[in-house]
Design a protein around this motif. Structure first.
Motif, PDB file in Angstrom:
ATOM      1  N   GLN B  43      40.863  37.736  38.348  1.00  0.00           N
ATOM      2  CA  GLN B  43      42.137  38.130  38.908  1.00  0.00           C
ATOM      3  C   GLN B  43      41.987  38.435  40.397  1.00  0.00           C
ATOM      4  OE1 GLN B  43      45.049  38.917  36.871  1.00  0.00           O
ATOM      5  NE2 GLN B  43      45.959  38.899  38.895  1.00  0.00           N
ATOM      6  N   ALA B  44      42.870  37.862  41.222  1.00  0.00           N
ATOM      7  CA  ALA B  44      42.882  38.265  42.618  1.00  0.00           C
ATOM      8  C   ALA B  44      43.217  39.747  42.637  1.00  0.00           C
ATOM      9  CB  ALA B  44      43.943  37.479  43.375  1.00  0.00           C
ATOM     10  N   GLY B  45      42.533  40.514  43.491  1.00  0.00           N
ATOM     11  CA  GLY B  45      42.787  41.951  43.487  1.00  0.00           C
ATOM     12  C   GLY B  45      41.678  42.713  42.788  1.00  0.00           C
ATOM     13  N   MET B  46      41.016  42.051  41.835  1.00  0.00           N
ATOM     14  CA  MET B  46      39.822  42.625  41.218  1.00  0.00           C
ATOM     15  C   MET B  46      38.681  42.542  42.226  1.00  0.00           C
ATOM     16  SD  MET B  46      39.964  43.569  37.970  1.00  0.00           S
ATOM     17  CE  MET B  46      38.384  43.253  37.182  1.00  0.00           C
ATOM     18  N   ILE B  47      37.802  43.530  42.209  1.00  0.00           N
ATOM     19  CA  ILE B  47      36.638  43.501  43.087  1.00  0.00           C
ATOM     20  C   ILE B  47      35.438  43.100  42.235  1.00  0.00           C
ATOM     21  CG2 ILE B  47      35.142  44.878  44.567  1.00  0.00           C
ATOM     22  CD1 ILE B  47      37.677  46.656  45.097  1.00  0.00           C
ATOM     23  N   SER B  48      34.799  41.979  42.586  1.00  0.00           N
ATOM     24  CA  SER B  48      33.671  41.506  41.790  1.00  0.00           C
ATOM     25  C   SER B  48      32.454  42.387  42.055  1.00  0.00           C
ATOM     26  CB  SER B  48      33.351  40.059  42.144  1.00  0.00           C
ATOM     27  OG  SER B  48      32.709  40.022  43.406  1.00  0.00           O
ATOM     28  N   SER B  49      31.482  42.313  41.175  1.00  0.00           N
ATOM     29  CA  SER B  49      30.263  43.108  41.349  1.00  0.00           C
ATOM     30  C   SER B  49      29.544  42.721  42.636  1.00  0.00           C
ATOM     31  CB  SER B  49      29.336  42.914  40.152  1.00  0.00           C
ATOM     32  OG  SER B  49      30.002  43.240  38.955  1.00  0.00           O
ATOM     33  N   ALA B  52      31.301  44.196  45.490  1.00  0.00           N
ATOM     34  CA  ALA B  52      31.049  45.638  45.518  1.00  0.00           C
ATOM     35  C   ALA B  52      29.703  45.935  46.178  1.00  0.00           C
ATOM     36  CB  ALA B  52      31.073  46.202  44.093  1.00  0.00           C
TER      37      ALA B  52
END
Lengths: 298, 142
Positions: B43-49, B52
């Motif tokens: 999802q756009a808006g999610m921050i991937s690991s 991070a």
């Protein structure tokens, strides 16, 4: 990162290092022409129990036009083979620790000089401080015994680059926490969900106080379509660090997917009101709030 | 104030030097990523690991630079160059990942032997920081 140009390494032999250690079971994969990268990588992957063929690796690592493989491709191919590449400290002690754990170390050497480099990948499988010897599977040599000072000079000219490859249920010996977290995060991008989950679980057990592994588990669950498992992982991360804004951002998305838009927006408001919110994240979180808020409909 | 175009050009040159390895790495990573073909769709808006980790590393490296800038000997040196530490601190926030990593690496290198830092080390680092944040282009004349 800046490197200091031509490193002149004061060859000090084994120095304080005294423990003879060897992994004689290290497989031998003789290289073909310029294929030292794939051959060295297959050596450590086989030892770790990952079954990949040399042609499969050559396709990923060996770029004929360049006659050699860069470290990043070697690491990427290790990930594609289901293993986590981890950069070891550039010391014989660190190499010795990995060998003691049964893991041979893939190293990059520059067999030329700084201004005319000849890059070479090989695998260290034994250290013998008494005889002053570093033993490698190297090129077409099953057993290349190199004087420690010569090895250190060639390794120094390659910035002491060396990796081990680990199964998702393993950790390096005496791992550097930050480096390992990055290694697992990079692995997660390309790994199968089960492998990524195992890697984060192993990491969470070793650093129970760290929120990052739970954040990673949340991301794996979310990417597999399990928003409610993701929710509980993100909450676990936030229990460890309530100011962990990235986890709150992702928690909001998981909640939104579960239809709990108001809860999601509340989490984002809370993240935005934290005095410890890094400036770089504020825009990102405001953007999430706008997008998720828009799902409420008219 | 310096001619801003020259200063910018100079700064870009520095970025290019410290940034080359990274760009090379990035291109290869993209190549490796796309050729494997199982990118996880998120999802756009999610921050991937991985994102991070980048954000956290950037923050911890910036903290190293800020701690260095708040040393009294460093602050004194900055003042000697007629620059206020606050101005420099404010600009550190807008540095790229590559610049921050390069500076933090240099600071770690110089302070590796403990907290005691030779005067020459302080001057060198201060000049380097001023160069990278674009306050001076003193290295142009070397």
């Amino acid at each position: 990162m800046l490197t200091s140009g031509c490193a002149s390494y004061p060859a000090a032999g084994f120095g304080e290092y005294v423990t003879a250690v060897a992994v004689p079971e290290t497989p031998f994969v003789p290289q073909d022409r310029y294929q030292c990268g794939p051959a060295a990588l297959q050596t450590v992957l086989q030892r770790s129990g990952a079954a990949v063929s040399l042609p499969w690796l050559v396709e990923r690592v060996y770029v004929p036009g360049r006659q050699g493989s860069f470290q990043v491709e070697v690491a990427a191919a290790a990930r594609a083979a289901g293993r986590i590449p981890y950069r070891v400290d550039g010391t014989l002690e660190a190499v010795g620790r990995e060998l003691a754990a049964g893991r041979p170390v893939l190293v990059l050497q520059n067999l030329g000089v700084a201004w005319y480099p000849r890059w070479h990948f090989a695998v260290v499988y034994a250290l013998d401080p008494v005889r002053g010897i570093v033993s490698l599977r190297s090129g077409t040599d099953r057993e290349r015994h190199t004087a420690v000072d010569v090895f250190l000079r060639t390794w120094a000219r390659a910035d002491f680059w060396g990796i081990v490859v680990l199964r998702p249920d393993e950790l390096p010996s005496e791992p550097d926490r930050e480096r390992w977290f990055s290694a697992v995060a990079d692995f997660e991008r390309v790994a199968a969900a089960a492998a990524a989950r195992m890697a984060w679980r192993t990491t969470a057990r070793h650093w129970p106080e760290a929120p990052m592994p739970w954040f990673g588990l949340g991301n794996v669950a979310y990417a597999s379509g399990d928003a409610s498992a993701a929710e509980s992982h993100y909450r676990r991360a936030l229990a460890l660090d309530p100011d962990y804004a990235m986890a709150r951002n992702n928690l909001a998305w998981a909640l939104a997917d579960l239809g709990r838009i108001d809860d999601a927006v509340r989490e984002l408001e809370r993240a935005l009101s934290s005095p410890k919110l890094p400036a770089a994240l504020a825009d990102e979180i405001r953007d999430s709030r706008r997008q998720i808020g828009a799902r409420r409909g008219p | 104030m310096q001619d801003s175009n020259t200063a910018t050009g100079q700064r870009r040159g520095f970025i290019r030097r410290v940034g080359f390895g990274r760009q090379c790495v990035l291109q290869l990573a993209i190549f490796a990523f796309t050729s494997l073909g199982f990118a996880q769709v998120s999802q756009a808006g999610m921050i991937s690991s991985a994102d991070a980790r980048q954000i956290e590393q950037h923050a911890s490296r910036s903290a190293t630079i800020e701690a260095f800038l708040s040393r009294s000997d460093v602050a004194a040196e900055l003042t000697r160059f007629g620059v206020s530490p606050e101005v420099v601190l404010a600009r550190v926030d807008s540095l790229s990942d590559a610049e921050v990593a390069a500076l933090q690496g240099r600071i770690d290198e110089q302070t590796a032997g403990g907290d005691a830092l030779a005067v020459i080390g302080v001057v060198f680092l201060v000049l380097l920081i001023l160069e990278v944040v674009g306050v001076t282009d003193i290295f142009k004349s070397i």
